[in-house]
Write a protein that holds these residues in place. Structure first.
Motif, mmCIF file in Angstrom:
data_model
loop_
_atom_site.group_PDB
_atom_site.id
_atom_site.type_symbol
_atom_site.label_atom_id
_atom_site.label_comp_id
_atom_site.label_asym_id
_atom_site.label_seq_id
_atom_site.Cartn_x
_atom_site.Cartn_y
_atom_site.Cartn_z
ATOM 1 N N VAL A 150 -16.498 12.632 14.558
ATOM 2 C CA VAL A 150 -15.463 13.192 15.012
ATOM 3 C C VAL A 150 -13.958 13.024 14.399
ATOM 4 C CG1 VAL A 150 -14.243 13.982 17.212
ATOM 5 C CG2 VAL A 150 -16.265 14.202 16.552
ATOM 6 N N ASP A 151 -13.035 13.854 13.665
ATOM 7 C CA ASP A 151 -11.874 13.510 13.052
ATOM 8 C C ASP A 151 -10.464 13.640 14.389
ATOM 9 O OD1 ASP A 151 -9.566 12.345 11.563
ATOM 10 O OD2 ASP A 151 -9.572 14.192 10.275
ATOM 11 N N THR A 152 -10.772 11.972 15.245
ATOM 12 C CA THR A 152 -9.163 12.631 15.615
ATOM 13 C C THR A 152 -7.967 12.831 15.395
ATOM 14 O OG1 THR A 152 -9.163 10.188 15.595
ATOM 15 C CG2 THR A 152 -11.011 11.220 17.573
ATOM 16 N N LEU A 188 -5.821 21.792 20.975
ATOM 17 C CA LEU A 188 -7.247 20.651 21.416
ATOM 18 C C LEU A 188 -6.615 19.736 20.313
ATOM 19 C CD1 LEU A 188 -9.960 20.022 20.192
ATOM 20 C CD2 LEU A 188 -10.725 22.452 22.531
ATOM 21 N N ARG A 189 -6.751 18.189 21.180
ATOM 22 C CA ARG A 189 -6.840 17.011 19.843
ATOM 23 C C ARG A 189 -7.834 16.209 20.582
ATOM 24 N NH1 ARG A 189 -2.590 13.456 17.074
ATOM 25 N NH2 ARG A 189 -3.224 12.716 15.727
ATOM 26 N N ILE A 190 -8.521 15.771 19.980
ATOM 27 C CA ILE A 190 -9.318 14.760 20.527
ATOM 28 C C ILE A 190 -8.879 13.268 20.872
ATOM 29 C CG2 ILE A 190 -11.460 13.420 20.442
ATOM 30 C CD1 ILE A 190 -12.260 16.668 21.495
ATOM 31 N N LYS A 191 -9.197 12.565 21.958
ATOM 32 C CA LYS A 191 -8.569 11.163 21.882
ATOM 33 C C LYS A 191 -9.361 9.653 21.404
ATOM 34 C CE LYS A 191 -6.884 10.479 25.566
ATOM 35 N NZ LYS A 191 -6.578 9.574 27.293
ATOM 36 N N THR A 192 -9.053 9.549 20.833
ATOM 37 C CA THR A 192 -10.045 8.139 19.911
ATOM 38 C C THR A 192 -9.811 7.302 20.949
ATOM 39 O OG1 THR A 192 -8.090 7.997 17.878
ATOM 40 C CG2 THR A 192 -9.418 6.253 18.345
ATOM 41 N N GLY A 193 -11.525 6.921 20.828
ATOM 42 C CA GLY A 193 -12.189 6.082 21.659
ATOM 43 C C GLY A 193 -13.547 5.545 21.739
ATOM 44 N N GLU A 194 -14.699 5.115 22.573
ATOM 45 C CA GLU A 194 -15.896 5.026 22.800
ATOM 46 C C GLU A 194 -16.461 6.119 22.488
ATOM 47 O OE1 GLU A 194 -16.037 1.614 25.310
ATOM 48 O OE2 GLU A 194 -14.983 0.414 23.711
#
Length: 421
Positions: free
Chosen positions: A193-195, A181-187
């Motif tokens: 958290v390093d996206t 998984l890779r976290i999406k950049t967003g509000e």
């Protein structure tokens, strides 16, 4: 208490046969050697040694490629980043990483879960009474693979009126599970958290209805049982408090009840509400503790460590398939050889007889490796005939020598010195 939906999910389904052979290579080799003469067993061990060495070298190359592809995304890296990559290049490398990992998972007999599979599992509550909700919009990339399905009797559901004794229910599990998984950049993403990183995790024995507990950003939803219990306690307390306050309130209006008495009753009502809310928080904390404990004991590997584990498992699996196929063709097939289907049936029967396992043997893959390593003799009738052990060793030695062929294509720039007379 389990809901009707939970009870319906408890009914075990028929598990399909797996391609994966759950027997160690050394045990499989020993069983084969026990059935043939000592001299033939020594020859088979030499063939196995050459086979293992060649496959290990090939998988080492693949490991290096995976490490290079994962380098820019490794959250555990302790080396400095020398080259800055733009967003477009990172996306290309991420696509390459996912493609290589997907191919590796296939070789290790893993199956990819679709988005529909994930959503279906996450709509159900497990027999723990835990129900989590997941926001898929949080992920820029999410890949989930599994290998092996089984049903175990475990987890006694909670019962009414504090009764602890219950019946164990069948729970469907994924024997092995890998998540990328890779976290999406967003509000919604916390600042710490390093996206830019990609997380890869491997787990064991994960219930199908608890997949969401492996993902970040999940929210705990209280089960129907706890909602009823909390609502019943709260409504009962409010009703009793209202009933007790009715008389003093009338008395206060009439001047018969003191203000201090009313304050005391109001304080009691507020205290009961706080107690009910505290009970809810305790229940939620209990759920989170359960999740943490299970993640601790069910986690197998993280990030780059997953590559080593899966590569080793894939390598072992290919060794088992190829070794068993060669052994059966060399010592059990008739002189005219077998077809691929006959080899497939013989391998499945042999594993069933000697180890009591029912697997779906991948004869096509095994034959492809036998041909690649030149372990088959020529046969005009297109039937499979094993090369003799000494011929097989000679051919595999040639395959090994050709892994690097620089010495064959270039002449030495420095001739050997001649001895003076």
């Amino acid at each position: 208490m389990p809901t009707k939906k939970d009870t319906a999910q408890a009914t075990p389904t028929k598990v399909p046969r797996e391609h994966f052979i759950p027997i160690r290579r050394v045990d499989l080799l020993q069983k084969a050697c026990d059935q043939i003469s000592e001299s033939a067993a020594n020859e088979l061990r030499k063939v196995e040694e050459m086979l293992v060495s060649t496959l290990h070298f090939e998988y080492h190359r693949e490991l290096e490629r995976l490490k290079i592809a994962y380098g820019p995304f490794d959250p555990d890296a302790d080396t400095r980043k020398v080259t800055a990559l733009d967003a477009e290049r990172k996306d290309e490398l991420l696509d390459e990483l996912v493609a290589r990992l997907s191919a590796l998972m296939c070789r290790a007999n893993f199956t990819k879960l679709t988005r529909a599979d994930l959503e279906s599992a996450m709509q159900q509550a497990s027999h723990w009474g835990i129900n989590l909700s997941v926001d898929f919009d949080l992920f820029d990339r999410l890949e989930v693979y599994y290998r092996g399905e089984q049903t175990r009797l475990k987890r006694t559901p909670r019962r009414w009126f504090g009764l602890r004794k219950g019946i164990k229910v069948p729970v469907e599990l994924y024997t092995r599970l890998v998540v990328l998984l890779r976290i999406k950049t967003g509000e919604l993403v916390p600042e710490d958290v390093d996206t830019n990183t990609v997380h890869i995790k491997a787990f064991k024995d994960i219930p199908k209805l608890d997949l969401e507990m492996l993902l970040p950003g999940t929210r705990v939803n209280m089960s129907l049982f706890d909602r009823i219990k909390l609502g019943f306690s709260l409504s009962t307390g409010i009703g009793m408090t209202g009933y007790k306050m009715a008389g003093p309130l009338v008395g206060l209006i009439a001047g018969a009840t003191s203000t201090s008495a009313m304050i005391g009753i109001a304080t009691g009502a507020v205290g009961y509400s706080v107690r009910s809310f505290y009970g809810y928080m305790q229940t939620k904390q209990k759920y989170m503790l359960t999740l943490a404990q299970n993640l601790y004991f069910l986690n197998l590997d993280n990030n780059a460590g997953v590559f080593f584990r899966i590569l080793d498992e894939a390598e072992e699996q290919e060794c088992r398939e190829t070794l068993l196929s060669y052994y059966l063709l060399a010592h059990h097939a008739p002189a005219g050889g077998w077809t691929v289907d006959e080899l497939d049936a013989a391998a499945e029967a042999w594993l069933k007889q000697h180890f009591g396992i029912d697997v779906d043997f991948e004869a096509d893959d095994a034959v492809a490796k036998l041909k690649r390593f030149q372990l088959l003799a020529c046969n005009e009738s297109d039937r499979l005939v094993a090369a003799s052990p000494m011929e097989a060793l000679r051919r595999m030695d040639k395959v090994w020598d050709e892994q690097f062929d620089y010495n064959q294509k270039t002449e030495s720039p420095c001739p050997e010195p001649t001895s003076p007379r």
